[in-house]
Design a protein around this motif. Structure first.
Motif, PDB file in Angstrom:
ATOM      1  N   ASN A  89      44.745  40.526  58.750  1.00 34.65           N
ATOM      2  CA  ASN A  89      45.546  41.688  58.381  1.00 34.65           C
ATOM      3  C   ASN A  89      45.505  42.007  56.884  1.00 34.65           C
ATOM      4  N   LYS A  90      44.589  41.362  56.124  1.00 33.98           N
ATOM      5  CA  LYS A  90      44.604  41.576  54.675  1.00 33.98           C
ATOM      6  C   LYS A  90      43.218  41.380  54.073  1.00 33.98           C
ATOM      7  N   LEU A  91      42.852  42.310  53.178  1.00 31.73           N
ATOM      8  CA  LEU A  91      41.617  42.237  52.407  1.00 31.73           C
ATOM      9  C   LEU A  91      41.962  42.218  50.927  1.00 31.73           C
ATOM     10  N   THR A  92      41.248  41.389  50.155  1.00 28.84           N
ATOM     11  CA  THR A  92      41.494  41.331  48.712  1.00 28.84           C
ATOM     12  C   THR A  92      40.161  41.380  47.972  1.00 28.84           C
ATOM     13  N   TYR A  93      40.118  42.248  46.952  1.00 31.47           N
ATOM     14  CA  TYR A  93      38.928  42.426  46.119  1.00 31.47           C
ATOM     15  C   TYR A  93      39.273  42.136  44.665  1.00 31.47           C
ATOM     16  N   GLU A  94      38.231  41.740  43.895  1.00 30.88           N
ATOM     17  CA  GLU A  94      38.421  41.520  42.462  1.00 30.88           C
ATOM     18  C   GLU A  94      37.300  42.163  41.664  1.00 30.88           C
ATOM     19  N   LEU A  95      37.694  42.793  40.567  1.00 30.00           N
ATOM     20  CA  LEU A  95      36.763  43.229  39.531  1.00 30.00           C
ATOM     21  C   LEU A  95      37.141  42.480  38.265  1.00 30.00           C
ATOM     22  N   ILE A  96      36.183  41.781  37.693  1.00 31.27           N
ATOM     23  CA  ILE A  96      36.434  41.026  36.470  1.00 31.27           C
ATOM     24  C   ILE A  96      35.541  41.576  35.362  1.00 31.27           C
ATOM     25  N   TYR A  97      36.019  41.462  34.136  1.00 31.26           N
ATOM     26  CA  TYR A  97      35.280  42.006  33.001  1.00 31.26           C
ATOM     27  C   TYR A  97      33.877  41.399  32.933  1.00 31.26           C
ATOM     28  N   SER A  98      32.985  42.129  32.293  1.00 33.05           N
ATOM     29  CA  SER A  98      31.605  41.677  32.119  1.00 33.05           C
ATOM     30  C   SER A  98      31.096  42.210  30.784  1.00 33.05           C
ATOM     31  N   GLU A  99      29.906  41.808  30.424  1.00 35.65           N
ATOM     32  CA  GLU A  99      29.302  42.360  29.207  1.00 35.65           C
ATOM     33  C   GLU A  99      29.162  43.875  29.328  1.00 35.65           C
ATOM     34  N   ASP A 100      28.916  44.349  30.542  1.00 35.27           N
ATOM     35  CA  ASP A 100      28.784  45.779  30.797  1.00 35.27           C
ATOM     36  C   ASP A 100      30.110  46.505  30.583  1.00 35.27           C
ATOM     37  N   THR A 101      31.192  45.972  31.140  1.00 42.87           N
ATOM     38  CA  THR A 101      32.489  46.658  30.983  1.00 42.87           C
ATOM     39  C   THR A 101      32.985  46.592  29.544  1.00 42.87           C
ATOM     40  N   LEU A 102      32.675  45.497  28.854  1.00 45.44           N
ATOM     41  CA  LEU A 102      33.155  45.363  27.469  1.00 45.44           C
ATOM     42  C   LEU A 102      32.552  46.427  26.546  1.00 45.44           C
ATOM     43  N   LYS A 103      31.414  46.984  26.931  1.00 41.40           N
ATOM     44  CA  LYS A 103      30.795  48.038  26.114  1.00 41.40           C
ATOM     45  C   LYS A 103      31.597  49.336  26.156  1.00 41.40           C
ATOM     46  N   VAL A 104      32.340  49.554  27.246  1.00 39.89           N
ATOM     47  CA  VAL A 104      33.098  50.800  27.389  1.00 39.89           C
ATOM     48  C   VAL A 104      34.608  50.579  27.373  1.00 39.89           C
ATOM     49  N   TYR A 105      35.029  49.324  27.592  1.00 40.52           N
ATOM     50  CA  TYR A 105      36.459  48.977  27.593  1.00 40.52           C
ATOM     51  C   TYR A 105      36.570  47.573  27.007  1.00 40.52           C
ATOM     52  N   PRO A 106      36.969  47.456  25.732  1.00 41.90           N
ATOM     53  CA  PRO A 106      36.790  46.206  24.993  1.00 41.90           C
ATOM     54  C   PRO A 106      37.869  45.152  25.238  1.00 41.90           C
ATOM     55  N   TYR A 107      38.231  44.961  26.497  1.00 45.73           N
ATOM     56  CA  TYR A 107      39.243  43.972  26.846  1.00 45.73           C
ATOM     57  C   TYR A 107      38.751  43.126  28.020  1.00 45.73           C
ATOM     58  N   LYS A 108      39.153  41.858  28.000  1.00 50.55           N
ATOM     59  CA  LYS A 108      38.822  40.943  29.088  1.00 50.55           C
ATOM     60  C   LYS A 108      39.966  40.959  30.104  1.00 50.55           C
ATOM     61  N   PHE A 109      39.629  41.299  31.351  1.00 50.81           N
ATOM     62  CA  PHE A 109      40.657  41.521  32.364  1.00 50.81           C
ATOM     63  C   PHE A 109      40.147  41.068  33.724  1.00 50.81           C
ATOM     64  N   SER A 110      41.077  40.920  34.634  1.00 50.26           N
ATOM     65  CA  SER A 110      40.782  40.788  36.052  1.00 50.26           C
ATOM     66  C   SER A 110      41.636  41.815  36.785  1.00 50.26           C
ATOM     67  N   LEU A 111      41.029  42.537  37.717  1.00 48.68           N
ATOM     68  CA  LEU A 111      41.744  43.523  38.532  1.00 48.68           C
ATOM     69  C   LEU A 111      41.597  43.145  39.998  1.00 48.68           C
ATOM     70  N   TYR A 112      42.719  42.817  40.628  1.00 45.76           N
ATOM     71  CA  TYR A 112      42.754  42.529  42.063  1.00 45.76           C
ATOM     72  C   TYR A 112      43.319  43.727  42.807  1.00 45.76           C
ATOM     73  N   ILE A 113      42.720  44.025  43.957  1.00 42.65           N
ATOM     74  CA  ILE A 113      43.216  45.060  44.862  1.00 42.65           C
ATOM     75  C   ILE A 113      43.314  44.434  46.246  1.00 42.65           C
ATOM     76  N   SER A 114      44.461  44.616  46.895  1.00 43.96           N
ATOM     77  CA  SER A 114      44.593  44.110  48.253  1.00 43.96           C
ATOM     78  C   SER A 114      45.085  45.204  49.184  1.00 43.96           C
ATOM     79  N   TYR A 115      44.615  45.148  50.421  1.00 47.41           N
ATOM     80  CA  TYR A 115      45.029  46.054  51.492  1.00 47.41           C
ATOM     81  C   TYR A 115      45.614  45.195  52.610  1.00 47.41           C
ATOM     82  N   GLU A 116      46.887  45.408  52.931  1.00 42.05           N
ATOM     83  CA  GLU A 116      47.577  44.583  53.911  1.00 42.05           C
ATOM     84  C   GLU A 116      48.220  45.451  54.978  1.00 42.05           C
ATOM     85  N   LEU A 117      47.925  45.160  56.233  1.00 40.36           N
ATOM     86  CA  LEU A 117      48.508  45.883  57.358  1.00 40.36           C
ATOM     87  C   LEU A 117      49.802  45.198  57.791  1.00 40.36           C
TER      88      LEU A 117
END
Length: 293
Positions: A89-117
């Motif tokens: 009943n639940k899916l969870t995804y993560e986007l974490i910073y990379s050398e690519d993202t740091l070129k356009v957004y200069p912060y180190k982060f983790s973004l989790y997204i979850s979908y829960e029924l």
């Protein structure tokens, strides 16, 4: 890659690309409630807006005196997420910073997204974690499109938005030439809780509200009792949008933040509606989509 989960009420699918929701289907009536992503109108279904909502002035912004560039709504909706968890009943995804993202957004982060029924509800949760050695700044928001009308024998004019409280509220206005927020507001709702849907409603782009009293908005038909609602408790901004040329969907968009003001020329940390997150801290928010049949 698409993942599918379902319960007795709903079946949903989502993708590692953008961590984006692709479908919300009723098990009872087989009705598809989420926009299908037809590129003739709008190629997205429900993109995640991060680390900006809307546009920054001239596509550029500044951090510590250095200029960076981000497209409208930021970087998350075009990045590949990792599938971290897949339960019944639940899916969870993560986007974490990379050398690519740091070129356009200069912060180190983790973004989790979850979908829960949860029965006839779909809970969508966001978690941003500061992985940097300094305070980070961001905005985050949702942009789901919903089929409207949902029945073949209906038109947009058969539908309306309904808030769960009477509202007296002004609109924040967009300068359509540049897609930025003007400092002018327009009186819009006067002790009302409904907005009739029609093609001309979005002729000046999105309807943007700040600090509504309501925490629930529904898309309803005059002809039947099937409806879709969103609980957006805690979100300070609400955008309602469809293509001004007409389209078979409408978007309900809860936001933490908004596009730049037309005359803004400061640092990202000074941007209106921006969120700050200290070292090692987490930011959490969620909204729910409720299907009623």
């Amino acid at each position: 890659m698409l993942q599918v989960i379902e319960n007795d009420f709903l079946k949903i699918s989502s993708s590692t690309h953008g961590g984006e929701l692709h479908s919300i289907q009723s098990k009872k009536t087989n009705t598809e409630y989420l926009w299908n992503g037809n590129p003739d109108f709008w190629k997205y279904h429900a993109p995640i807006l991060f680390p900006i909502v809307g546009k920054v002035k001239d596509g550029k912004y500044k951090v510590d005196g250095k200029t960076y560039e981000l497209p409208q709504h930021g970087l998350a909706r075009v990045r590949e997420f990792s599938l971290k968890n897949c339960e019944d009943n639940k899916l969870t995804y993560e986007l974490i910073y990379s050398e690519d993202t740091l070129k356009v957004y200069p912060y180190k982060f983790s973004l989790y997204i979850s979908y829960e029924l949860i029965d006839n509800n779909l809970k969508v949760s966001y978690k941003v974690t500061n992985l940097d050695d300094k305070t980070i700044y961001f905005s985050i928001g949702a942009h789901p499109g919903f089929m409207c009308p949902i029945k073949d024998n209906e038109s947009l004019n058969d539908y309306y938005f309904e808030f769960n409280k009477k509202e007296t509220a002004d609109l924040m206005t967009l300068d359509m030439n540049v897609g930025l927020i003007s400092h002018n507001t327009i009186p819009y709702l006067n002790n009302e809780n409904t907005i009739p849907l029609h093609k001309e409603l979005f002729k000046n782009d999105a309807l943007i509200f700040k600090n509504l009293d309501s925490n629930l908005i529904s898309i309803k038909s005059k002809n039947h009792n099937q409806s879709l609602s969103m609980d957006f408790t805690g979100f300070p901004y609400m955008g309602l949008w469809a293509m001004p040329t007409g389209c078979p969907f409408v978007c309900i968009e809860p936001w933490f933040g908004h596009a730049d003001f037309v005359d803004f020329d400061g640092e990202l940390k000074d941007k209106a509606g921006i969120q700050l997150l200290e070292i090692g801290k987490e930011f959490n928010c969620s909204y729910s989509i409720i299907v009623t049949e």
